[in-house]
Design a protein around this motif. Structure first.
Motif, short mmCIF file in Angstrom:
data_model
loop_
_atom_site.label_atom_id
_atom_site.label_comp_id
_atom_site.label_asym_id
_atom_site.label_seq_id
_atom_site.Cartn_x
_atom_site.Cartn_y
_atom_site.Cartn_z
N PRO A 73 -14.81 26.80 32.23
CA PRO A 73 -14.83 26.00 33.24
C PRO A 73 -15.64 24.55 33.24
O PRO A 73 -16.67 24.51 32.31
CB PRO A 73 -15.25 26.63 34.61
N GLY A 74 -15.17 23.58 34.13
CA GLY A 74 -15.92 22.40 34.00
C GLY A 74 -15.83 21.69 35.15
O GLY A 74 -14.97 21.71 36.11
N TYR A 75 -16.81 20.83 35.73
CA TYR A 75 -16.80 20.26 36.86
C TYR A 75 -17.36 18.57 36.52
O TYR A 75 -18.04 18.31 35.43
CB TYR A 75 -17.85 20.54 37.75
N ILE A 78 -16.04 17.57 41.69
CA ILE A 78 -14.88 18.11 41.37
C ILE A 78 -14.82 19.21 40.39
O ILE A 78 -15.18 19.08 39.39
CB ILE A 78 -13.68 17.06 41.34
N ASP A 79 -13.83 20.38 40.73
CA ASP A 79 -13.39 21.32 39.53
C ASP A 79 -12.21 20.66 38.78
O ASP A 79 -11.35 20.15 39.34
CB ASP A 79 -12.80 22.50 40.24
N LEU A 80 -12.77 20.52 37.47
CA LEU A 80 -11.64 20.01 36.44
C LEU A 80 -10.62 20.61 36.17
O LEU A 80 -9.73 20.42 35.34
CB LEU A 80 -12.45 19.40 35.41
N GLY A 121 -6.94 23.84 30.65
CA GLY A 121 -6.01 24.19 31.05
C GLY A 121 -6.19 25.67 32.27
O GLY A 121 -5.64 26.65 32.32
N ASN A 122 -7.27 25.20 32.97
CA ASN A 122 -7.99 26.31 33.92
C ASN A 122 -8.29 27.45 33.42
O ASN A 122 -8.18 28.43 33.89
CB ASN A 122 -6.80 26.48 35.14
N ASN A 123 -8.64 27.54 32.09
CA ASN A 123 -9.08 28.78 31.25
C ASN A 123 -10.31 29.47 31.99
O ASN A 123 -11.22 28.67 32.51
CB ASN A 123 -9.40 28.47 29.85
N ASP A 124 -10.32 30.56 32.26
CA ASP A 124 -11.36 31.32 32.89
C ASP A 124 -12.87 31.28 32.32
O ASP A 124 -13.55 31.50 32.85
CB ASP A 124 -10.86 32.85 33.23
N TYR A 125 -12.74 31.08 31.07
CA TYR A 125 -13.95 31.17 30.10
C TYR A 125 -14.64 29.85 29.94
O TYR A 125 -15.59 29.90 29.34
CB TYR A 125 -13.70 32.10 28.85
N ALA A 160 -20.24 18.89 33.96
CA ALA A 160 -21.07 20.00 33.78
C ALA A 160 -19.88 21.12 33.03
O ALA A 160 -18.92 21.31 33.55
CB ALA A 160 -21.32 20.74 35.18
N LEU A 161 -20.32 21.78 31.94
CA LEU A 161 -19.30 22.49 31.27
C LEU A 161 -20.08 23.93 30.80
O LEU A 161 -21.18 24.05 30.65
CB LEU A 161 -19.14 21.85 29.84
N LEU A 162 -19.25 25.06 31.04
CA LEU A 162 -19.66 26.08 30.91
C LEU A 162 -18.88 26.93 29.66
O LEU A 162 -17.43 26.75 29.73
CB LEU A 162 -19.76 27.14 31.98
#
Length: 667
Positions: A459-461, A447-449, A453-457, A473-475
């Protein structure tokens, strides 16, 4: 474990007898690449282009560097989780005309290739690979080729409007694939040629089924048929209903062929969303009409192209430095996946897997400095997990010849193979990371977390396995050497974790994908290990693995994980989740094999318009060659004969005696 004195059977030799070859161990040889040259002055092969791009400027406004993530530890409390997925989610699409270059080497299996596949299969359970592309459409099986070749591209005679070369191949290609599968758990997709429906060539299905057996996943029918009219392969009126009819011809021909016993393994429609959408095909009644023959529904997509840098007629060349930021946001992967959300739902309702059959950073070989950078690796992880969260079953990253930038792995030019090893591209780290993210149980749900705040830079799952939270998973797409834009994600939990009485574990474990900048090409590590620099890899990870142990605050019910800028963090919620994705040992292969001589080369022209919206680079190796020496062609080969499984087991066990002949069994 390293297997020494390993006998690798490659194909049948004359008279149906097997030929054995021996490989030995060696210490890796490395060459430090230059990173100062510009792509505008570099004139060598694209795969070795030294161009390094600057990291894009930090975003304005900057995203928060401290934020929380609330997670349930039980999948039953989470809505919108994906279907169950395999760790083999990311695989490879190898252009048919270069498969002998990547997988075979002067009568030997390519040992670095085996090592790379072993790394993945140990983590994911297996590897999925497609052999095909544009060159499958004109491929014809022959029993032998001059100069012991397995593959040969023929010059066109002007009757092909796009000048796509006709491809000749021998059954040795299929034996090659079968023997890779015997050593490493690898499954294959092949393609039925569709350039001449009045004379369907089904030998790839006949021989593929016989030689590969259960290792054959399916047969692609038509490569990007929505581009046939544009590229002159069909009349200008050719449309989805025409493809519907031609697919039916293949179905009927396979059912009537006594040499084909499996007829429900077809892969379609493989549209590139160029001149049709997938819905244009679904609206013909395609799925309902052929549901008993279709195994998998597929699409192909590249988010951009670099054709103008190579060919005239595409306008001004695109500046890779300007394009680079387009790959470094969460929106990049989401925008690719968005047009396919309806189709993934249709496939799910029809009970069919939905697969991104061919993709990579950009067609026409990708961009220098983008496609071969850490930025592309982060992009591929995010894009891959976005597809996973959107109910794709898996996706295949395209592999071309030496004239593309985006290869996950590239063997050295044959005339340099005595002193150079393989070059592993940053995007291979993505495949490795995603395989560990999803694990080997085939139960992972994603699932996309919409993190931070749904920041583009940032993301996490979250990944749930066997019904419980297993990994996070965090980028971080930003590059900031100061560390000021490293971020801290504070994860809080509800429910029980892995049978522990507290909702939060005592500690979590973190593996990092790291490099100094998103523009970095080789100074990249995954959990402290690396494949090294250009021409320096035998396919084995180098260095000691490092896994960070992060203590959690069980009183506050939180764990705080730091993600460097740039970087990817894979957080394991339990020791068992870590153990599943971290093999204690991996079977690897070592070799001193070098080329006996320069391979033969067949070069043919290709209309550049094909490459703009089609596959990565049409399988061409302009001036570099992609046909390797093959097997002896003297005598007739016995169709359906392959080396005894018992012999291959003995081979893997390290039998130290050269076998004079292999036992065979008839299929």
């Amino acid at each position: 474990m390293i297997l020494h004195s390993l006998f690798l059977y490659c194909a049948l030799a004359s008279g149906g007898l097997a030929r054995a070859v021996t490989v030995y161990s060696q210490v890796p040889m490395g060459v430090t690449p230059t990173t100062s040259a510009s792509s505008s002055t570099y004139t060598g092969a694209a795969a070795y282009d030294p161009t390094v791009l600057n990291a894009p400027a930090l975003p304005n406004p900057l995203p928060p560097t401290q934020f929380g993530i609330q997670l349930s530890t039980s999948a039953s409390d989470v809505t919108a989780l994906s279907i169950q997925l395999s760790g083999a989610f990311l695989g490879f699409s190898i252009e048919m005309s270069v498969v002998d270059q990547v997988c075979d080497f002067s009568s030997l299996l390519q040992v670095p290739f085996l090592n790379l596949m072993a790394l993945l299969s140990e983590r994911a359970g297996r590897v999925n690979i497609r052999v095909g592309g544009n060159t499958q459409e004109t491929a014809t099986l022959v029993q032998s080729l001059p100069d012991m070749k397995m593959v040969e591209k023929q010059e066109t005679a002007g009757n092909n409007p796009t000048e796509t070369p006709a491809l000749l191949y021998t059954p040795d290609i299929l034996y090659l694939l079968s023997n890779i599968s015997a050593l490493v758990n690898t499954k294959w997709y092949l393609g039925v040629p569709l350039n001449d429906t009045s004379n369907l060539r089904l030998a790839i299905a006949e021989y593929g089924e016989r030689i590969l057996g259960d290792n054959l996943l399916g047969l692609q029918v038509g490569n990007e048929p929505d581009l046939y009219a544009r590229h002159g392969h069909r009349a200008s009126t050719y449309g989805p209903y025409d493809y519907f009819g031609e697919f039916g011809q293949v179905v009927a021909a396979m059912q009537a062929d006594p040499n084909i016993s499996v007829s429900n393994n077809l892969i379609a429609p493989n549209v590139a969303t160029g001149d049709w959408t997938p819905e244009d095909v679904w609206n013909t009644g395609f799925i309902e009409a052929y549901t008993n023959s279709i195994h998998t529904l597929t699409v192909e997509h590249y988010p951009d192209d670099n054709c103008a840098a190579i060919y005239s007629g595409f306008g001004p060349p695109k500046d890779p430095q300007t394009e680079f930021p387009n790959y470094l946001t969460h929106a990049a992967g989401k925008s690719i996946v968005a047009p396919y959300l309806n189709s993934s739902a249709i496939a799910l309702a029809a009970g069919k897997p939905f697969v991104m059959f061919e993709t990579n950073t950009a067609s026409c070989g990708g961009f220098p400095g983008i496609s071969d950078s850490l930025g592309a690796a982060l992009w591929a992880i995010d894009y891959g997990l976005q597809m996973a969260a959107s109910n794709f079953s898996h996706a295949l990253l395209h592999v071309g010849g030496q004239d593309v930038y985006y290869n996950p792995f590239t063997p050295p030019p044959t005339n340099q193979s005595s002193y150079h090893q393989w070059t592993i591209g940053p995007i291979f780290y993505s495949v490795l990371a995603v395989s560990e993210t999803l694990g080997s149980t085939n139960t992972s749900r994603v699932i996309d977390l919409y993190a931070n705040g749904n920041n583009d830079y940032t993301p996490g799952y979250a990944i749930y396995e066997n019904g419980a939270l297993a990994r996070l998973a965090l980028l971080n797409y930003m590059t900031d050497p100061s560390g000021a834009n490293d971020y801290n994600a504070t994860v809080s939990f509800s429910g029980g974790v892995a049978g522990q009485p507290s909702a939060v574990p005592a500690q979590v474990y973190v593996k990092y994908l790291l490099a100094p900048s998103v523009g970095e090409k080789f100074n990249i590590t995954w959990a402290g290990q690396t494949f090294g620099g250009q021409f320096s890899s035998d396919g084995r990870l180098q260095g000691s693995q490092h896994v960070e142990t992060v203590p959690c605050d069980q009183t506050a019910n939180t764990c705080t994980v730091t993600v460097p800028a740039p970087g990817f963090a894979l957080v394991f919620m339990s020791n068992s989740a870590l153990g599943e994705s971290t093999p204690t040992s991996t079977i690897t292969f070592a070799t001193t094999a070098t080329a006996a001589g320069q391979r033969g080369t067949q070069v043919a022209g290709v209309d550049p318009s094909v490459l703009a919206t089609s596959n990565g680079h049409g399988g061409q190796d302009f001036g570099l060659g992609s046909t390797s020496k093959g097997r002896s062609s003297a005598g007739d080969r016995a169709a359906g004969v392959y080396p005894s499984g018992a012999v291959l087991v003995a081979v893997i066990a390290g039998v130290a005696t050269i076998l004079r002949a292999f036992a065979h069994q008839e299929l």
